[in-house]
Design a protein around this motif. Structure first.
Motif, PDB file in Angstrom:
ATOM      1  N   ASN A 153      10.381  11.569   3.381  1.00 34.19           N
ATOM      2  CA  ASN A 153       8.974  11.451   2.981  1.00 34.19           C
ATOM      3  C   ASN A 153       8.545  10.014   2.726  1.00 34.19           C
ATOM      4  OD1 ASN A 153       8.725  14.206   3.162  1.00 34.19           O
ATOM      5  ND2 ASN A 153       8.748  14.562   0.962  1.00 34.19           N
ATOM      6  N   ASP A 154       9.344   9.266   1.977  1.00 34.25           N
ATOM      7  CA  ASP A 154       8.951   7.894   1.666  1.00 34.25           C
ATOM      8  C   ASP A 154       8.920   7.037   2.925  1.00 34.25           C
ATOM      9  OD1 ASP A 154      11.725   8.126   1.784  1.00 34.25           O
ATOM     10  OD2 ASP A 154      12.102   6.746   0.135  1.00 34.25           O
ATOM     11  N   GLU A 155       9.872   7.227   3.805  1.00 35.26           N
ATOM     12  CA  GLU A 155       9.892   6.479   5.059  1.00 35.26           C
ATOM     13  C   GLU A 155       8.689   6.849   5.922  1.00 35.26           C
ATOM     14  OE1 GLU A 155      14.728   6.202   5.605  1.00 35.26           O
ATOM     15  OE2 GLU A 155      13.684   7.976   6.320  1.00 35.26           O
ATOM     16  N   ALA A 156       8.365   8.133   5.946  1.00 32.89           N
ATOM     17  CA  ALA A 156       7.223   8.615   6.727  1.00 32.89           C
ATOM     18  C   ALA A 156       5.926   7.979   6.229  1.00 32.89           C
ATOM     19  CB  ALA A 156       7.139  10.140   6.658  1.00 32.89           C
ATOM     20  N   ILE A 157       5.794   7.828   4.927  1.00 30.66           N
ATOM     21  CA  ILE A 157       4.599   7.200   4.359  1.00 30.66           C
ATOM     22  C   ILE A 157       4.483   5.755   4.836  1.00 30.66           C
ATOM     23  CG2 ILE A 157       3.565   6.353   2.206  1.00 30.66           C
ATOM     24  CD1 ILE A 157       3.059   9.308   2.598  1.00 30.66           C
ATOM     25  N   TYR A 158       5.577   5.021   4.831  1.00 34.14           N
ATOM     26  CA  TYR A 158       5.547   3.625   5.294  1.00 34.14           C
ATOM     27  C   TYR A 158       5.080   3.543   6.745  1.00 34.14           C
ATOM     28  CZ  TYR A 158       7.489   1.277   1.244  1.00 34.14           C
ATOM     29  OH  TYR A 158       7.649   0.730  -0.002  1.00 34.14           O
ATOM     30  N   VAL A 159       5.636   4.391   7.601  1.00 36.22           N
ATOM     31  CA  VAL A 159       5.256   4.377   9.017  1.00 36.22           C
ATOM     32  C   VAL A 159       3.794   4.782   9.169  1.00 36.22           C
ATOM     33  CG1 VAL A 159       5.689   5.424  11.283  1.00 36.22           C
ATOM     34  CG2 VAL A 159       7.610   4.786   9.805  1.00 36.22           C
ATOM     35  N   TRP A 160       3.370   5.808   8.451  1.00 37.82           N
ATOM     36  CA  TRP A 160       1.990   6.296   8.542  1.00 37.82           C
ATOM     37  C   TRP A 160       0.996   5.227   8.084  1.00 37.82           C
ATOM     38  CZ3 TRP A 160      -1.621   7.818   4.648  1.00 37.82           C
ATOM     39  CH2 TRP A 160      -2.739   8.511   5.135  1.00 37.82           C
ATOM     40  N   VAL A 161       1.301   4.574   6.975  1.00 39.88           N
ATOM     41  CA  VAL A 161       0.410   3.513   6.480  1.00 39.88           C
ATOM     42  C   VAL A 161       0.332   2.374   7.499  1.00 39.88           C
ATOM     43  CG1 VAL A 161       0.114   1.731   4.706  1.00 39.88           C
ATOM     44  CG2 VAL A 161       0.647   4.076   4.030  1.00 39.88           C
ATOM     45  N   GLN A 162       1.467   1.977   8.062  1.00 39.72           N
ATOM     46  CA  GLN A 162       1.456   0.910   9.070  1.00 39.72           C
ATOM     47  C   GLN A 162       0.597   1.306  10.265  1.00 39.72           C
ATOM     48  OE1 GLN A 162       3.120  -2.341   8.939  1.00 39.72           O
ATOM     49  NE2 GLN A 162       1.487  -2.541  10.436  1.00 39.72           N
ATOM     50  N   ARG A 163       0.696   2.558  10.677  1.00 40.10           N
ATOM     51  CA  ARG A 163      -0.123   3.029  11.809  1.00 40.10           C
ATOM     52  C   ARG A 163      -1.612   2.995  11.472  1.00 40.10           C
ATOM     53  NH1 ARG A 163       3.218   8.168  14.299  1.00 40.10           N
ATOM     54  NH2 ARG A 163       4.934   6.936  15.158  1.00 40.10           N
ATOM     55  N   GLN A 164      -1.942   3.355  10.229  1.00 37.49           N
ATOM     56  CA  GLN A 164      -3.351   3.322   9.818  1.00 37.49           C
ATOM     57  C   GLN A 164      -3.895   1.895   9.906  1.00 37.49           C
ATOM     58  OE1 GLN A 164      -5.023   6.323   9.152  1.00 37.49           O
ATOM     59  NE2 GLN A 164      -3.020   6.991   9.888  1.00 37.49           N
ATOM     60  N   LEU A 165      -3.107   0.954   9.444  1.00 39.91           N
ATOM     61  CA  LEU A 165      -3.527  -0.451   9.502  1.00 39.91           C
ATOM     62  C   LEU A 165      -3.588  -0.942  10.945  1.00 39.91           C
ATOM     63  CD1 LEU A 165      -1.554  -1.927   6.473  1.00 39.91           C
ATOM     64  CD2 LEU A 165      -3.949  -1.224   6.559  1.00 39.91           C
ATOM     65  N   ASP A 166      -2.612  -0.554  11.745  1.00 38.86           N
ATOM     66  CA  ASP A 166      -2.605  -0.941  13.161  1.00 38.86           C
ATOM     67  C   ASP A 166      -3.819  -0.379  13.896  1.00 38.86           C
ATOM     68  OD1 ASP A 166      -0.222  -2.267  12.733  1.00 38.86           O
ATOM     69  OD2 ASP A 166       1.022  -0.731  13.715  1.00 38.86           O
ATOM     70  N   ASP A 167      -4.294   0.792  13.441  1.00 41.02           N
ATOM     71  CA  ASP A 167      -5.452   1.434  14.068  1.00 41.02           C
ATOM     72  C   ASP A 167      -6.781   0.892  13.562  1.00 41.02           C
ATOM     73  OD1 ASP A 167      -3.827   2.985  15.659  1.00 41.02           O
ATOM     74  OD2 ASP A 167      -3.989   4.780  14.397  1.00 41.02           O
ATOM     75  N   LEU A 220       0.818  -1.215   0.000  1.00 40.40           N
ATOM     76  CA  LEU A 220       0.000   0.000   0.000  1.00 40.40           C
ATOM     77  C   LEU A 220       0.853   1.267   0.000  1.00 40.40           C
ATOM     78  CD1 LEU A 220      -2.784  -1.097   2.480  1.00 40.40           C
ATOM     79  CD2 LEU A 220      -3.127  -0.481   0.074  1.00 40.40           C
ATOM     80  N   ALA A 221       1.910   1.283   0.791  1.00 39.56           N
ATOM     81  CA  ALA A 221       2.772   2.466   0.839  1.00 39.56           C
ATOM     82  C   ALA A 221       3.434   2.700  -0.513  1.00 39.56           C
ATOM     83  CB  ALA A 221       3.813   2.317   1.940  1.00 39.56           C
ATOM     84  N   SER A 222       3.877   1.645  -1.154  1.00 47.45           N
ATOM     85  CA  SER A 222       4.482   1.786  -2.485  1.00 47.45           C
ATOM     86  C   SER A 222       3.473   2.335  -3.482  1.00 47.45           C
ATOM     87  CB  SER A 222       5.013   0.439  -2.973  1.00 47.45           C
ATOM     88  OG  SER A 222       6.094   0.023  -2.181  1.00 47.45           O
ATOM     89  N   GLN A 223       2.254   1.813  -3.442  1.00 47.40           N
ATOM     90  CA  GLN A 223       1.204   2.299  -4.344  1.00 47.40           C
ATOM     91  C   GLN A 223       0.866   3.759  -4.044  1.00 47.40           C
ATOM     92  OE1 GLN A 223      -1.713  -0.733  -3.398  1.00 47.40           O
ATOM     93  NE2 GLN A 223      -1.462  -1.652  -5.427  1.00 47.40           N
ATOM     94  N   LEU A 224       0.813   4.105  -2.774  1.00 41.93           N
ATOM     95  CA  LEU A 224       0.495   5.477  -2.384  1.00 41.93           C
ATOM     96  C   LEU A 224       1.585   6.441  -2.853  1.00 41.93           C
ATOM     97  CD1 LEU A 224      -1.673   7.061  -0.788  1.00 41.93           C
ATOM     98  CD2 LEU A 224      -0.224   6.786   1.226  1.00 41.93           C
TER      99      LEU A 224
END
Length: 91
Positions: free
Chosen positions: A49-63, A21-25
């Motif tokens: 930025n790219d690293e931040a997207i990975y962490v943010w996407v993981q948090r969204q899924l975790d939430d 998902l992060a790669s697609q985003l």
């Protein structure tokens, strides 16, 4: 993309769904390299930025973000809303 991304991608902390998902985003929103997104996304400010997207996407899924046919669209909308809110505050 940042060369540190390969280290992040190989980290087991990120689920396979997050990686995809992060790669697609990153691709669909054409997110450029830089450091300004980390604070906007509420992640560690030292991330690119790219690293931040990975962490943010993981948090969204975790939430509890559901993985379905609309997940990428949901993430895109949430990201755009964050950017828009930040832009409106700065104006």
């Amino acid at each position: 993309m940042n060369t540190n991304l390969s280290r992040l991608n190989s980290c087991t902390w990120f689920s396979e769904q997050t990686k995809a998902l992060a790669s697609q985003l990153l691709f669909s929103l054409q997110i450029q390299q830089g450091v300004q997104l980390a604070s906007l996304l509420g992640v560690d400010a030292i991330l690119y930025n790219d690293e931040a997207i990975y962490v943010w996407v993981q948090r969204q899924l975790d939430d509890g973000l559901m993985i379905d046919d609309y997940t990428l669209s949901t993430l895109e909308t949430a990201f755009i809303e964050l950017v828009t809110a930040h832009t409106d505050q700065a104006a």
